[in-house]
Write a protein that holds these residues in place. Structure first.
Motif, PDB file in Angstrom:
ATOM      1  N   ALA A 103       0.881  -1.158   0.000  1.00  0.00           N
ATOM      2  CA  ALA A 103       0.000   0.000   0.000  1.00  0.00           C
ATOM      3  C   ALA A 103       0.920   1.210   0.000  1.00  0.00           C
ATOM      4  O   ALA A 103       1.914   1.242   0.734  1.00  0.00           O
ATOM      5  N   ALA A 106       2.932   2.981   3.144  1.00  0.00           N
ATOM      6  CA  ALA A 106       2.656   2.281   4.404  1.00  0.00           C
ATOM      7  C   ALA A 106       3.837   2.363   5.358  1.00  0.00           C
ATOM      8  O   ALA A 106       3.665   2.208   6.571  1.00  0.00           O
ATOM      9  N   HIS A 189       1.814   0.889  12.705  1.00  0.00           N
ATOM     10  CA  HIS A 189       0.392   1.112  12.467  1.00  0.00           C
ATOM     11  C   HIS A 189      -0.395  -0.059  13.063  1.00  0.00           C
ATOM     12  O   HIS A 189       0.131  -1.178  13.154  1.00  0.00           O
ATOM     13  N   THR A 192      -5.168  -3.826  12.376  1.00  0.00           N
ATOM     14  CA  THR A 192      -6.491  -3.556  11.799  1.00  0.00           C
ATOM     15  C   THR A 192      -6.928  -2.159  12.223  1.00  0.00           C
ATOM     16  O   THR A 192      -6.572  -1.678  13.304  1.00  0.00           O
ATOM     17  N   HIS A 195     -11.996   2.062   8.690  1.00  0.00           N
ATOM     18  CA  HIS A 195     -11.962   3.063   7.624  1.00  0.00           C
ATOM     19  C   HIS A 195     -12.816   4.256   8.054  1.00  0.00           C
ATOM     20  O   HIS A 195     -13.978   4.089   8.439  1.00  0.00           O
ATOM     21  N   ILE A 202     -10.187  -2.825   8.186  1.00  0.00           N
ATOM     22  CA  ILE A 202      -9.137  -3.099   7.206  1.00  0.00           C
ATOM     23  C   ILE A 202      -7.998  -3.858   7.877  1.00  0.00           C
ATOM     24  O   ILE A 202      -7.537  -3.466   8.955  1.00  0.00           O
ATOM     25  N   TYR A 204      -4.309  -4.236   7.783  1.00  0.00           N
ATOM     26  CA  TYR A 204      -3.277  -3.377   7.189  1.00  0.00           C
ATOM     27  C   TYR A 204      -1.904  -4.027   7.290  1.00  0.00           C
ATOM     28  O   TYR A 204      -1.097  -3.729   8.155  1.00  0.00           O
ATOM     29  N   THR A 206       1.293  -5.690   4.474  1.00  0.00           N
ATOM     30  CA  THR A 206       1.710  -5.884   3.089  1.00  0.00           C
ATOM     31  C   THR A 206       2.968  -6.746   3.045  1.00  0.00           C
ATOM     32  O   THR A 206       3.837  -6.641   3.919  1.00  0.00           O
ATOM     33  N   THR A 210       5.657  -4.809   5.477  1.00  0.00           N
ATOM     34  CA  THR A 210       5.438  -5.237   6.863  1.00  0.00           C
ATOM     35  C   THR A 210       6.459  -6.306   7.243  1.00  0.00           C
ATOM     36  O   THR A 210       6.566  -7.333   6.570  1.00  0.00           O
ATOM     37  N   ARG A 261      -6.329   3.137   1.440  1.00  0.00           N
ATOM     38  CA  ARG A 261      -6.538   2.557   2.769  1.00  0.00           C
ATOM     39  C   ARG A 261      -6.937   1.086   2.659  1.00  0.00           C
ATOM     40  O   ARG A 261      -6.495   0.256   3.431  1.00  0.00           O
ATOM     41  N   SER A 262      -7.833   0.801   1.717  1.00  0.00           N
ATOM     42  CA  SER A 262      -8.473  -0.513   1.651  1.00  0.00           C
ATOM     43  C   SER A 262      -7.704  -1.537   0.828  1.00  0.00           C
ATOM     44  O   SER A 262      -7.834  -2.735   1.075  1.00  0.00           O
ATOM     45  N   TYR A 290      -6.739   6.598   9.528  1.00  0.00           N
ATOM     46  CA  TYR A 290      -7.591   5.577  10.146  1.00  0.00           C
ATOM     47  C   TYR A 290      -8.138   6.089  11.473  1.00  0.00           C
ATOM     48  O   TYR A 290      -7.615   7.033  12.074  1.00  0.00           O
TER      49      TYR A 290
END
Length: 292
Positions: A103, A106, A189, A192, A195, A202, A204, A206, A210, A261-262, A290
């Motif tokens: 994302a 991020a 972050h 979850t 939104h 969401i 969150y 990746t 991450t 975001r999603s 968020y």
């Protein structure tokens, strides 16, 4: 403007007969609401100069330029250029960006609400982007993983996919790594979040950014927990056949806006390295990224 809806099995809508110069403030608001509701909006048959593209972006939100100048467009630094084409013997932008699940931003404390992509030159095939709706991923998680996700935070870093710059040649790798940690230290972050517009939960994480998940007290969890969450999202499927993965193709004249975001996304590039040039803008909206 005219809106063409897809069936319920695919994200996104197509917008026709849209002109930024004549669009009212209500039209712009309607466009943003379409992004929130349908995740992806493709505005068809656009023909915008770099300046017109940025003007449109500023009507949608607050544009933030990318932190590394080597990605900037020579006329408008707000534009992030992905390109494998040189001009007058000089490389403009960076080739093959984003070929991993992520994302946008991020790894930064304040990621973006919208990503906006406008191809300038497309290969004859294999032209598009893979997407996963991370609210749907969350909905489908087993209860035990949902519980872990809801009570944890994740750490994100650009270190794995940092692009080496021309000035980095011959620099010790330790210096480059130190610079990465200094300029873009890891961001934390919630795993979850809610939104702020749709109210969806969401997940969150990746595959690209991450690298660690910690419990509610900040204690690092076994890497297998993060791997399980990534596997359930489809981001570890190298075949791109996972049911929640959607491939969206581009045509010249398309301007694609999505909910950053999603969605997580992964670029799809032609194997034969045909010329490809894409302009990207990234925008904040008026909401916090968020709500906890």
């Amino acid at each position: 403007m005219k809106v063409q809806y897809q069936d319920d099995k695919r994200m996104g809508v197509f917008v026709y007969d849209f002109n930024n110069k004549t669009a009212s403030d209500r039209d712009i608001q309607d466009l943003k609401e379409l992004v929130y509701e349908h995740k992806i909006v493709v505005i068809k048959e656009q023909d915008l100069s770099p300046h017109q593209y940025c003007d449109f972006g500023y009507r949608l939100g607050e544009i933030e330029k990318y932190y590394q100048p080597m990605y900037h467009h020579p006329e408008r630094e707000e534009i992030f250029v992905s390109s494998n084409v040189s001009q007058n013997g000089q490389q403009i932008g960076v080739p093959k960006t984003g070929k991993f699940w992520h994302a946008d931003y991020a790894f930064m404390p304040k990621p973006f609400a919208f990503s906006m992509v406008y191809p300038q030159l497309l290969p004859s095939k294999d032209r598009g982007t893979y997407f996963i709706d991370m609210s749907k991923v969350y909905q489908g998680l087993p209860d035990d993983l949902k519980s872990i996700a809801n009570e944890s935070s994740c750490y994100h870093s650009v270190r794995r996919y940092f692009k080496i710059r021309p000035e980095d040649v011959y620099r010790p790798i330790s210096e480059i790594l130190d610079e990465i940690e200094r300029v873009t230290p890891p961001s934390k972050h919630p795993t979850t979040f809610t939104h702020p517009v749709t109210g969806e939960t969401i997940l969150y994480i990746t595959e690209g950014f991450t690298y660690q998940i910690g419990d509610s007290q900040g204690k690092p969890q076994d890497i297998s927990v993060l791997q399980s969450l990534l596997a359930h999202s489809g981001q570890l499927d190298k075949s791109f056949k996972y049911p929640l993965i959607e491939h969206h193709e581009f045509e010249l004249g398309d301007l694609r806006i999505w909910d950053n975001r999603s969605l997580v996304h992964c670029a799809h590039y032609a194997a034969n390295s045909e010329p490809a040039v894409t302009f990207r803008l990234t925008l904040h909206d008026r909401y916090p990224f968020y709500e906890l």
